[in-house]
Scaffold this motif. Structure first.
Motif, PDB file in Angstrom:
ATOM      1  N   UNK A  22       0.906  -1.224  -0.082  1.00 38.53           N
ATOM      2  CA  UNK A  22       0.182  -0.060  -0.088  1.00 38.53           C
ATOM      3  C   UNK A  22       0.708   1.173   0.042  1.00 38.53           C
ATOM      4  N   UNK A  23       1.959   1.157   0.896  1.00 38.81           N
ATOM      5  CA  UNK A  23       2.697   2.225   0.670  1.00 38.81           C
ATOM      6  C   UNK A  23       3.340   2.672  -0.691  1.00 38.81           C
ATOM      7  N   UNK A  28       3.199   6.997   2.117  1.00 40.31           N
ATOM      8  CA  UNK A  28       3.490   6.312   3.543  1.00 40.31           C
ATOM      9  C   UNK A  28       2.744   7.231   4.471  1.00 40.31           C
ATOM     10  N   UNK A  29       2.026   8.149   4.011  1.00 37.65           N
ATOM     11  CA  UNK A  29       1.422   8.926   5.199  1.00 37.65           C
ATOM     12  C   UNK A  29      -0.091   9.033   4.957  1.00 37.65           C
ATOM     13  N   UNK A  30      -0.579   8.144   3.983  1.00 38.67           N
ATOM     14  CA  UNK A  30      -2.081   8.291   3.596  1.00 38.67           C
ATOM     15  C   UNK A  30      -3.001   7.537   4.531  1.00 38.67           C
ATOM     16  N   UNK A  31      -4.096   7.919   4.241  1.00 35.42           N
ATOM     17  CA  UNK A  31      -4.993   7.000   5.214  1.00 35.42           C
ATOM     18  C   UNK A  31      -5.051   5.672   4.615  1.00 35.42           C
ATOM     19  N   UNK A  32      -5.142   5.276   3.546  1.00 35.83           N
ATOM     20  CA  UNK A  32      -4.832   3.801   3.089  1.00 35.83           C
ATOM     21  C   UNK A  32      -3.668   3.118   3.734  1.00 35.83           C
ATOM     22  N   UNK A  33      -2.680   3.689   3.879  1.00 36.91           N
ATOM     23  CA  UNK A  33      -1.514   2.928   4.540  1.00 36.91           C
ATOM     24  C   UNK A  33      -1.845   2.828   5.978  1.00 36.91           C
ATOM     25  N   UNK A  34      -2.245   3.841   6.545  1.00 33.56           N
ATOM     26  CA  UNK A  34      -2.393   3.739   8.242  1.00 33.56           C
ATOM     27  C   UNK A  34      -3.675   2.780   8.475  1.00 33.56           C
ATOM     28  N   UNK A  44      -3.160 -10.515  10.274  1.00 30.42           N
ATOM     29  CA  UNK A  44      -2.390 -10.567   9.075  1.00 30.42           C
ATOM     30  C   UNK A  44      -3.454 -10.598   7.923  1.00 30.42           C
ATOM     31  N   UNK A  45      -4.460 -11.514   8.099  1.00 33.17           N
ATOM     32  CA  UNK A  45      -5.172 -11.765   6.810  1.00 33.17           C
ATOM     33  C   UNK A  45      -6.147 -10.420   6.574  1.00 33.17           C
ATOM     34  N   UNK A  46      -6.796  -9.700   7.537  1.00 35.63           N
ATOM     35  CA  UNK A  46      -7.467  -8.540   7.216  1.00 35.63           C
ATOM     36  C   UNK A  46      -6.615  -7.529   6.571  1.00 35.63           C
ATOM     37  N   UNK A  47      -5.211  -7.315   6.896  1.00 43.11           N
ATOM     38  CA  UNK A  47      -4.208  -6.649   6.306  1.00 43.11           C
ATOM     39  C   UNK A  47      -4.050  -6.924   4.931  1.00 43.11           C
ATOM     40  N   UNK A  67      -6.939  19.038  -0.190  1.00 41.96           N
ATOM     41  CA  UNK A  67      -7.456  18.565   1.216  1.00 41.96           C
ATOM     42  C   UNK A  67      -7.079  17.412   1.506  1.00 41.96           C
ATOM     43  N   UNK A  68      -7.030  16.393   0.640  1.00 39.74           N
ATOM     44  CA  UNK A  68      -6.691  14.726   0.991  1.00 39.74           C
ATOM     45  C   UNK A  68      -5.337  14.829   0.422  1.00 39.74           C
ATOM     46  N   UNK A  69      -4.375  15.632   0.299  1.00 45.64           N
ATOM     47  CA  UNK A  69      -2.895  15.225  -0.105  1.00 45.64           C
ATOM     48  C   UNK A  69      -2.217  14.485   1.006  1.00 45.64           C
ATOM     49  N   UNK A  70      -1.321  13.631   0.728  1.00 49.19           N
ATOM     50  CA  UNK A  70      -0.517  13.244   1.632  1.00 49.19           C
ATOM     51  C   UNK A  70       0.454  14.300   2.434  1.00 49.19           C
TER      52      UNK A  70
END
Length: 77
Positions: A22-23, A28-34, A44-47, A67-70
């Motif tokens: 995902x990174x 690395x600093x996005x909502x998807x990564x977090x 592990x499986x949900x990840x 507004x949604x930039x990294x």
């Protein structure tokens, strides 16, 4: 837009280490990564499931605006 080989490599990396895949795709600093990092720490499986979803279905360019930039995105003066 990523080509097929890039997506295939990101999927293989996401199966081994979900947050890294995902990174590479979203940063690395996005909502998807977090979200992927938290899900991987909880299980592990949900990840893996969320990483595959984030890589294949979430279009980064559609949601990339001021507004949604990294957090690491440098703003030009």
């Amino acid at each position: 837009m990523a080509n097929g080989c890039e997506i295939c490599c990101e999927i293989m990396i996401a199966i081994l280490i979900p947050p890294l895949g995902v990174c590479l795709r979203h940063g690395c600093c996005t909502t998807e990564f977090m979200i992927c990092l938290i899900l991987t720490l909880l299980g592990y499986v949900p990840g893996i499931i969320y990483a595959l979803y984030a890589i294949v279905y979430v279009d980064r360019d559609q949601f990339f605006d001021e507004y949604r930039r990294p957090l690491f995105y440098a703003q030009s003066p």
